[in-house]
Design a protein around this motif. Structure first.
Motif, PDB file in Angstrom:
ATOM      1  N   VAL A 174      55.192 -62.910  60.609  1.00 57.79           N
ATOM      2  CA  VAL A 174      53.749 -63.124  60.619  1.00 57.79           C
ATOM      3  C   VAL A 174      53.505 -64.523  61.161  1.00 57.79           C
ATOM      4  O   VAL A 174      54.171 -65.479  60.768  1.00 57.79           O
ATOM      5  N   PHE A 175      52.566 -64.662  62.082  1.00 61.96           N
ATOM      6  CA  PHE A 175      52.285 -65.932  62.745  1.00 61.96           C
ATOM      7  C   PHE A 175      50.814 -66.261  62.569  1.00 61.96           C
ATOM      8  O   PHE A 175      49.953 -65.402  62.710  1.00 61.96           O
ATOM      9  N   ALA A 176      50.532 -67.506  62.220  1.00 63.21           N
ATOM     10  CA  ALA A 176      49.148 -67.966  62.089  1.00 63.21           C
ATOM     11  C   ALA A 176      48.973 -69.227  62.925  1.00 63.21           C
ATOM     12  O   ALA A 176      49.607 -70.241  62.656  1.00 63.21           O
ATOM     13  N   PRO A 177      48.119 -69.192  63.951  1.00 60.00           N
ATOM     14  CA  PRO A 177      47.958 -70.367  64.799  1.00 60.00           C
ATOM     15  C   PRO A 177      47.373 -71.562  64.071  1.00 60.00           C
ATOM     16  O   PRO A 177      47.614 -72.694  64.437  1.00 60.00           O
ATOM     17  N   SER A 178      46.612 -71.318  62.993  1.00 60.49           N
ATOM     18  CA  SER A 178      46.004 -72.429  62.260  1.00 60.49           C
ATOM     19  C   SER A 178      46.669 -72.680  60.914  1.00 60.49           C
ATOM     20  O   SER A 178      46.121 -73.367  60.070  1.00 60.49           O
ATOM     21  N   GLY A 179      47.838 -72.115  60.682  1.00 62.71           N
ATOM     22  CA  GLY A 179      48.535 -72.311  59.415  1.00 62.71           C
ATOM     23  C   GLY A 179      48.251 -71.176  58.450  1.00 62.71           C
ATOM     24  O   GLY A 179      47.337 -70.402  58.621  1.00 62.71           O
ATOM     25  N   LEU A 180      49.039 -71.105  57.411  1.00 66.09           N
ATOM     26  CA  LEU A 180      48.929 -70.021  56.442  1.00 66.09           C
ATOM     27  C   LEU A 180      48.174 -70.462  55.201  1.00 66.09           C
ATOM     28  O   LEU A 180      48.507 -70.117  54.083  1.00 66.09           O
ATOM     29  N   THR A 181      47.103 -71.216  55.347  1.00 67.06           N
ATOM     30  CA  THR A 181      46.323 -71.712  54.224  1.00 67.06           C
ATOM     31  C   THR A 181      45.807 -70.563  53.379  1.00 67.06           C
ATOM     32  O   THR A 181      45.156 -69.649  53.871  1.00 67.06           O
ATOM     33  N   GLY A 182      46.115 -70.599  52.086  1.00 69.15           N
ATOM     34  CA  GLY A 182      45.591 -69.607  51.159  1.00 69.15           C
ATOM     35  C   GLY A 182      46.376 -68.319  51.099  1.00 69.15           C
ATOM     36  O   GLY A 182      46.074 -67.448  50.294  1.00 69.15           O
ATOM     37  N   VAL A 183      47.404 -68.164  51.920  1.00 66.21           N
ATOM     38  CA  VAL A 183      48.182 -66.932  51.889  1.00 66.21           C
ATOM     39  C   VAL A 183      49.157 -67.002  50.721  1.00 66.21           C
ATOM     40  O   VAL A 183      49.951 -67.919  50.623  1.00 66.21           O
ATOM     41  N   THR A 184      49.063 -66.037  49.818  1.00 65.69           N
ATOM     42  CA  THR A 184      49.952 -66.023  48.665  1.00 65.69           C
ATOM     43  C   THR A 184      51.174 -65.164  48.900  1.00 65.69           C
ATOM     44  O   THR A 184      52.100 -65.189  48.114  1.00 65.69           O
ATOM     45  N   GLY A 185      51.185 -64.410  49.938  1.00 67.93           N
ATOM     46  CA  GLY A 185      52.379 -63.636  50.249  1.00 67.93           C
ATOM     47  C   GLY A 185      52.137 -62.698  51.400  1.00 67.93           C
ATOM     48  O   GLY A 185      51.040 -62.221  51.606  1.00 67.93           O
ATOM     49  N   GLU A 186      53.160 -62.483  52.174  1.00 71.31           N
ATOM     50  CA  GLU A 186      53.083 -61.461  53.199  1.00 71.31           C
ATOM     51  C   GLU A 186      54.325 -60.601  53.066  1.00 71.31           C
ATOM     52  O   GLU A 186      55.346 -61.051  52.584  1.00 71.31           O
ATOM     53  N   GLN A 187      54.202 -59.387  53.452  1.00 74.04           N
ATOM     54  CA  GLN A 187      55.306 -58.468  53.310  1.00 74.04           C
ATOM     55  C   GLN A 187      55.382 -57.591  54.541  1.00 74.04           C
ATOM     56  O   GLN A 187      54.390 -56.979  54.927  1.00 74.04           O
ATOM     57  N   ILE A 188      56.555 -57.577  55.161  1.00 71.53           N
ATOM     58  CA  ILE A 188      56.793 -56.658  56.251  1.00 71.53           C
ATOM     59  C   ILE A 188      57.110 -55.328  55.572  1.00 71.53           C
ATOM     60  O   ILE A 188      58.170 -55.184  54.962  1.00 71.53           O
ATOM     61  N   THR A 189      56.196 -54.397  55.612  1.00 71.82           N
ATOM     62  CA  THR A 189      56.385 -53.157  54.866  1.00 71.82           C
ATOM     63  C   THR A 189      57.190 -52.122  55.632  1.00 71.82           C
ATOM     64  O   THR A 189      57.806 -51.263  55.028  1.00 71.82           O
ATOM     65  N   SER A 190      57.197 -52.209  56.955  1.00 72.91           N
ATOM     66  CA  SER A 190      58.077 -51.328  57.714  1.00 72.91           C
ATOM     67  C   SER A 190      58.243 -51.835  59.138  1.00 72.91           C
ATOM     68  O   SER A 190      57.336 -52.422  59.713  1.00 72.91           O
ATOM     69  N   LEU A 191      59.425 -51.649  59.654  1.00 68.77           N
ATOM     70  CA  LEU A 191      59.733 -51.919  61.053  1.00 68.77           C
ATOM     71  C   LEU A 191      60.520 -50.714  61.535  1.00 68.77           C
ATOM     72  O   LEU A 191      61.581 -50.408  60.986  1.00 68.77           O
ATOM     73  N   SER A 192      59.990 -50.003  62.486  1.00 71.94           N
ATOM     74  CA  SER A 192      60.688 -48.853  63.014  1.00 71.94           C
ATOM     75  C   SER A 192      60.793 -48.981  64.524  1.00 71.94           C
ATOM     76  O   SER A 192      59.964 -49.637  65.155  1.00 71.94           O
ATOM     77  N   GLY A 193      61.816 -48.410  65.070  1.00 70.95           N
ATOM     78  CA  GLY A 193      62.006 -48.495  66.510  1.00 70.95           C
ATOM     79  C   GLY A 193      62.664 -47.246  67.058  1.00 70.95           C
ATOM     80  O   GLY A 193      63.237 -46.455  66.307  1.00 70.95           O
ATOM     81  N   LYS A 194      62.539 -47.087  68.349  1.00 70.76           N
ATOM     82  CA  LYS A 194      63.219 -45.961  68.993  1.00 70.76           C
ATOM     83  C   LYS A 194      63.671 -46.373  70.374  1.00 70.76           C
ATOM     84  O   LYS A 194      63.086 -47.241  71.023  1.00 70.76           O
ATOM     85  N   LEU A 195      64.732 -45.746  70.801  1.00 73.48           N
ATOM     86  CA  LEU A 195      65.246 -45.947  72.139  1.00 73.48           C
ATOM     87  C   LEU A 195      64.323 -45.255  73.122  1.00 73.48           C
ATOM     88  O   LEU A 195      64.014 -44.070  72.971  1.00 73.48           O
ATOM     89  N   THR A 196      63.813 -45.997  74.102  1.00 74.21           N
ATOM     90  CA  THR A 196      62.961 -45.413  75.121  1.00 74.21           C
ATOM     91  C   THR A 196      63.795 -44.948  76.311  1.00 74.21           C
ATOM     92  O   THR A 196      63.642 -43.841  76.797  1.00 74.21           O
ATOM     93  N   SER A 197      64.695 -45.843  76.764  1.00 76.56           N
ATOM     94  CA  SER A 197      65.595 -45.467  77.860  1.00 76.56           C
ATOM     95  C   SER A 197      66.742 -46.465  77.934  1.00 76.56           C
ATOM     96  O   SER A 197      66.653 -47.574  77.411  1.00 76.56           O
ATOM     97  N   TYR A 198      67.782 -46.075  78.607  1.00 70.79           N
ATOM     98  CA  TYR A 198      68.895 -46.970  78.878  1.00 70.79           C
ATOM     99  C   TYR A 198      68.599 -47.752  80.142  1.00 70.79           C
ATOM    100  O   TYR A 198      67.876 -47.281  81.017  1.00 70.79           O
ATOM    101  N   THR A 199      69.162 -48.981  80.254  1.00 75.53           N
ATOM    102  CA  THR A 199      68.967 -49.740  81.480  1.00 75.53           C
ATOM    103  C   THR A 199      70.203 -49.647  82.352  1.00 75.53           C
ATOM    104  O   THR A 199      71.266 -49.331  81.926  1.00 75.53           O
TER     105      THR A 199
END
Length: 117
Positions: free
Chosen positions: A92-117
């Motif tokens: 998570v990125f905040a250009p002005s800082g994370l003022t007041g953020v008490t927590g962030e959670q990456i709840t899911s990251l999924s990916g798939k192969l699109t093609s080979y190079t």
């Protein structure tokens, strides 16, 4: 289109890093929950690709205005070119800082192969 599953354990559940096992194009989806306790921030869900050859690239999702207590956003990153050994992580990125953020959670990251190079 066929989906290739991560049968080689290329995603590390401890470090939350995906390591490209070969040269390919992959697409990723990211879901983030953020508790800001009412603070107003502009945040981005982002993927960071660290290149084995050196350097890194950051891919930003849409801006999220987090004036509400909890915000959930979904960002999709299409056809990222990865070379063998490159790693991908979510953040998570905040250009002005994370003022007041008490927590962030990456709840899911999924990916798939699109093609080979």
């Amino acid at each position: 289109m066929a989906v290739d599953w991560d049968t080689g354990s290329n995603f590390n559940t401890s470090t939350h890093l995906f390591t490209a096992p070969f040269n390919c194009f992959c697409s990723f989806s990211l879901r983030v929950a953020i508790d800001t306790s009412g603070a107003l921030n502009e945040l981005f869900a982002a993927l960071v690709v660290n290149r084995l050859a050196g350097g890194s690239e950051t891919y930003f999702g849409p801006i999220v205005n987090t004036a509400t207590a909890v915000t959930v956003t979904l960002a999709t990153f299409e056809d990222l070119k990865l070379l063998t050994g490159d790693t991908v992580t979510a953040t998570v990125f905040a250009p002005s800082g994370l003022t007041g953020v008490t927590g962030e959670q990456i709840t899911s990251l999924s990916g798939k192969l699109t093609s080979y190079t």
